[in-house]
Design an enzyme around this catalytic site. Sequence first.
Site, PDB file in Angstrom:
ATOM      1  N   HIS B  46       0.823  -1.196   0.000  1.00 45.10           N
ATOM      2  CA  HIS B  46       0.000   0.000   0.000  1.00 45.10           C
ATOM      3  C   HIS B  46       0.868   1.261   0.000  1.00 45.10           C
ATOM      4  CE1 HIS B  46      -3.500   2.451   0.678  1.00 45.10           C
ATOM      5  NE2 HIS B  46      -2.848   3.058   1.650  1.00 45.10           N
ATOM      6  N   GLU B  68      -2.012  -5.445  -3.951  1.00 42.73           N
ATOM      7  CA  GLU B  68      -2.844  -5.042  -2.838  1.00 42.73           C
ATOM      8  C   GLU B  68      -4.200  -5.737  -2.907  1.00 42.73           C
ATOM      9  OE1 GLU B  68      -2.977  -0.612  -0.994  1.00 42.73           O
ATOM     10  OE2 GLU B  68      -4.115  -0.990  -2.791  1.00 42.73           O
ATOM     11  N   ASN B 423      27.946 -22.387  -1.911  1.00 41.13           N
ATOM     12  CA  ASN B 423      28.750 -23.599  -1.804  1.00 41.13           C
ATOM     13  C   ASN B 423      28.128 -24.564  -0.805  1.00 41.13           C
ATOM     14  OD1 ASN B 423      30.877 -23.852  -3.519  1.00 41.13           O
ATOM     15  ND2 ASN B 423      32.221 -22.508  -2.324  1.00 41.13           N
TER      16      ASN B 423
END
Lengths: 148, 687
Positions: B46, B68, B423
């Site tokens: 919003h 929204e 990794n």
Amino acid sequence: MDESANSNVKQFVVFKLGKEEYGFDIQRVTIIERMMKITRVPKTPPYIKGVINLRGEIIPIMDLRERFRMPSAIETDDTRIVIIKIDEVSLGLIVDEIMQTLQLTEDSIENITNLGEHAFVDYIIGVGKHEGRIITLLNPEKILSLAD
Amino acid sequence: MDMNQYLEIFIEETKEHLQSMNQALLQMEKHPGDKAMLNEIFRVAHTLKGMAGTMGFSKLAKLTHEMENVLHALRSGEMDITPDLVDILFECLDILEKYLNTIISTGGEGNEEFSGMLRTLNEIKSARTPAAEPSAGTPAVEVEKAVAEESRTASFQINQYEQNAINKATEMGMNAFKITVFLNKGCVLKSARAFIIFQALERHSEIIKSVPKVEDIEDEKFDFEFTVVVVSREDSVIFDRELNSIAEVERAEIISLNAEALKEASARGETLGGVKPGLERGDEAGPESIQESEGVKVLTTSRPKTGKTVRVDIDRLDVLMNLVSELIISKTKLAGLDDIVRSQKFTEEVEYLERITTNLHDAVMKVRMVPVETVFNRFPRMIRDTAKELGKAINLHMSGEETELDRTVIDEIGEPLIHLLRNSADHGIESADTRKKAGKPETGNIYLRAYQSGNNVIIEVEDDGKGIDLEKTKRKAIEKGLINSQVAENLSKKDIISFLFRPSFSTADKVTDLSGRGVGLDVVKTKIEALGGVIDVETEYGKGTKTVIRLPLTLAIIQALLVYIGEEKYAIPLSNVHKIEYISPGDVKFVQQQEVILFRNTVVPIIRLGEVLEVRREEGKKPKQLTVVIIKKGDRLSGFIVDSLIGQQEIVIKSLGKLLMNIKVIAGATILGDGNVALILDVNSLA
């Protein structure tokens, strides 16, 4: 000083290396300093003399004679360091003596592609003629890249 | 007012909002029932919509608007949160980030529409909730509205000059209105919004008065409302329509400044008063307003306190830092002057100055400190995506996000950490099946910890995966010709691990998108070392791997040991200095042509700095005693032979500049008290 208004006029800082006169576009020259203590930096080419402290900034110093493979000179009272700066990168150049600043019109600057296979011909923008003197005009960009 | 001045604020705030949306989404994914998180996401969407609208980024506003709508349906329980939906919301977040990046680089939101996403959102909404068409006035806002209702309109008085203007206008058949605009409480760029409102009003009218003053409004020195008096040829309907079409305007009260309207207003008993009957057409009265200034004062005190933080451009901090550095150099110079008479008073003052500069330095350094959170906060999302991609279940546990590091370190540390985390996720954590067979819980764990230890900050990346197969690493090293098999036999665990940091050394069998191309750990190591840090890996095959990064707290100013090598002065960072030993030349022994000494029963290799640094020296002088600076690099020791010690000093690290950047043995330079330059040794590459 009418000439300065002319866009065809450039100002150069003229200095001596041995018997030859050289010039830098004054726009690229930050400042000219007296010789000062240079701190040697290991693992650099011989023409890099080291670094100086210029008001808090560390600036590498190149011996222009050595760079152009000229015999090295003894430091005198006239020896100066010319600081040039391009794109935030500064470099100090050791020269024998500062002569003057000189205004050269474009007409009096000659391109020298005919100088033959001179090793450093790339680093020269042209040759300026002034009252019978011949001044080799250096290209600061090239000199800076030389330091790599 | 120029919108550009708000762009920076917009960018900064949007960054923060997106970050909190990211966190909330991650939370919501874990706990789908958490209404608070949903509310948070809704709030961010919003706010972003409002901000984007203000700045004129209509595509961004459109997307947030659609988000929204969907979020509203979720909040009202019309649909449930599904993993798919969370994925879509994550995608929305990515798109929002893309928009933001475009805005950062170009200043505009670009041309990309992402219409696919808009359609998806629309479909979700219409599929489940045909009836729900939430307007901007959603519950969150309604609460705010109630608050807005309570707020007072500043008392309002019209001075004579203004009144004359009104009189003249009405004589010319124009209408005068007093318009009070109430902004939405969630409005973020209030002054920008006010600017737009002013523009809209000026299209139809002339503004003759504004409370608070226009300058104050520009500086955001107002609450969520302001009042203007305008004269116009238009009807009040026009204003009503114009104002209500502007986003984030909660409501606008338009009162016609004629007798009837005034009567009406007082009949309703509104605090709009202040517009005295003396205002009536033709009346001369109307003394200079007293009430106005009072009104403004009330407004000032009732304004919510702005936060106690200030955004500062990092460049400005760098300037400040440089100045402090200069000050420290100057102080060192002063303390080192030798051709002056040193009275007690002088010494005291210098000592005092020293204390102040040290404190000042600390203070500036603290300002530059940023919590590692700013780097860490993108990792949960990254691990989530990586895990999904790999089809593994991975939990990322982070701790110590509040640990602070220098800004420059923060900027650089992200990339190596991403590498290490990937990794761990890719090579470390096994697939669920494998884990089950190995008797481990199916969900893998990656721990990212940060904490301070002395003058260092430690960052650890640990996983409970399969660890590094050292035998395999060894074989690979032999294969690559890094060592022969005989030497390999005697290698310690540490030595084998060090192969992993060699360029182009990867033990992964298959190259995945994520890692295994062998451009990993050596880059990480180089980066960490460039930051003055040290990296260590501990691993146990089958149990997991732990990577420990040790970083210095500050970079710019350090304590250093100054030494003479020949005639030259060099600085060694004190944090690397373990001990100083004096030995006789006969104590130097050889192991495989490498000079070593015995230091507390450990063999320590020694490095003759004079030779490495090619220092010119007079021949023939053989010292009776060698000065060895024992250097600690991680767990390893090595000895630097120097000619003599000068002492410990606080030094300011300066870069050697672009031209000389690539000299391995030198980390930088510093300016000594006498103005000369001393080079700082790069212990990492020397030792």
